[in-house]
Design an enzyme around this catalytic site. Structure first.
Site, PDB file in Angstrom:
ATOM      1  CB  ILE A 117      -0.946   0.001   1.210  1.00  0.00           C
ATOM      2  CG1 ILE A 117      -1.996  -1.106   1.058  1.00  0.00           C
ATOM      3  CG2 ILE A 117      -1.635   1.352   1.361  1.00  0.00           C
ATOM      4  CD1 ILE A 117      -2.849  -1.299   2.284  1.00  0.00           C
ATOM      5  CB  VAL A 120       0.334   1.561  -4.535  1.00  0.00           C
ATOM      6  CG1 VAL A 120      -0.735   2.180  -5.431  1.00  0.00           C
ATOM      7  CG2 VAL A 120       0.792   0.224  -5.125  1.00  0.00           C
ATOM      8  CD  GLU A 121      -2.809   5.204  -1.086  1.00  0.00           C
ATOM      9  OE1 GLU A 121      -2.693   6.395  -1.431  1.00  0.00           O
ATOM     10  OE2 GLU A 121      -3.906   4.620  -1.044  1.00  0.00           O
ATOM     11  CB  SER A 122       3.449   7.797  -0.077  1.00  0.00           C
ATOM     12  OG  SER A 122       4.087   6.754   0.658  1.00  0.00           O
TER      13      SER A 122
END
Length: 245
Positions: A117, A120-122
């Site tokens: 996560i 992908v997010e940051s």
């Protein structure tokens, strides 16, 4: 996003094994053909995970809905070996590892899923801020922090950019969403698009290109990470055959 009250208790051993089974099931589901993309499973009293392409008996619960309908949007690409190598050697990733282990132990959410996560997010940038005001490694909004952070965490002015706090808040949120929707793919969709969008879709993946691409990318990377550590983390995996219709 609108989320419910976040529990802060440590999961039981059996509950942790069940959440491990959910994580392992994502790996299997990612490799199933479109015609057999649904997956059911349970963890027995010995901590052994059992999976089947349909509900064999009442012990089996839905782990994942079919992923065959997930589409990518322009500009979204899959994660190859270069990404996995970077996750192994990057100093910024290594710096976060203790927080991932802590969050996994506290919430039962798999550390490899949290890693996917964040990637992908940051991209593991603790100071990342989205146009919508989501902040930090897991892109936490102030509203989410109000719901899932502890009172002590909220008293700290920089709680959203503190790597440890950001990861803990995100893990609590994902644990809650997984309990609410029963599957990791639906929880990730709610993370991205909000619980309302998933409820309106009947608890399934909403028909939103950006959300479908986001969930696909996270699960794809999670599967790749699990492939490397699966042998050391499961006592035994049993795939149950079902009669042909």
């Amino acid at each position: 996003m609108s989320h419910g009250r976040a529990p802060h208790r440590r999961p039981s051993g059996r509950g942790a094994r069940q959440r491990l089974a959910l994580g392992i099931a994502v790996a299997f589901a990612a490799k199933l053909t479109p015609a057999h993309a649904e997956l059911w499973g349970y963890v027995d009293a010995e901590g052994i995970a059992h999976f089947a392409p349909s509900q064999v008996d009442s012990r089996f619960q839905p782990v994942m809905s079919p992923l065959s309908g997930i589409r990518r949007v322009p500009g979204k690409t899959d994660h190859g070996q270069r990404m996995l190598t970077w996750l192994d050697i990057a100093p910024e990733v290594k710096a976060v590892q203790p927080y991932l282990r802590e969050a996994a132990a506290a919430t039962g959410v798999d550390a490899e899923l949290l890693k996917a996560i964040i990637a992908v997010e940051s991209g593991f940038k603790p100071d990342a801020v989205s146009p919508r005001g989501a902040t930090g490694l897991m892109q936490i909004t102030p509203a989410t922090a109000q719901r899932y952070a502890t009172a002590e965490e909220l008293r700290r002015p920089q709680h959203l950019v503190e790597a440890r706090t950001n990861v803990l808040i995100g893990a609590r949120m994902l644990a809650d969403l997984t309990r609410r929707f029963g599957r990791i793919d639906a929880a990730l969709a709610a993370w991205n698009a909000g619980e309302g969008a998933v409820r309106r879709a009947g608890g399934q993946m909403p028909d939103i290109d950006e959300t479908q691409a986001h969930v696909h990318l996270v699960l794809e990377l999670y599967w790749a990470l699990l492939q490397r550590s699966l042998g050391a983390r499961a006592k035994q995996l049993t795939m149950v055959a079902t009669p042909l219709e």
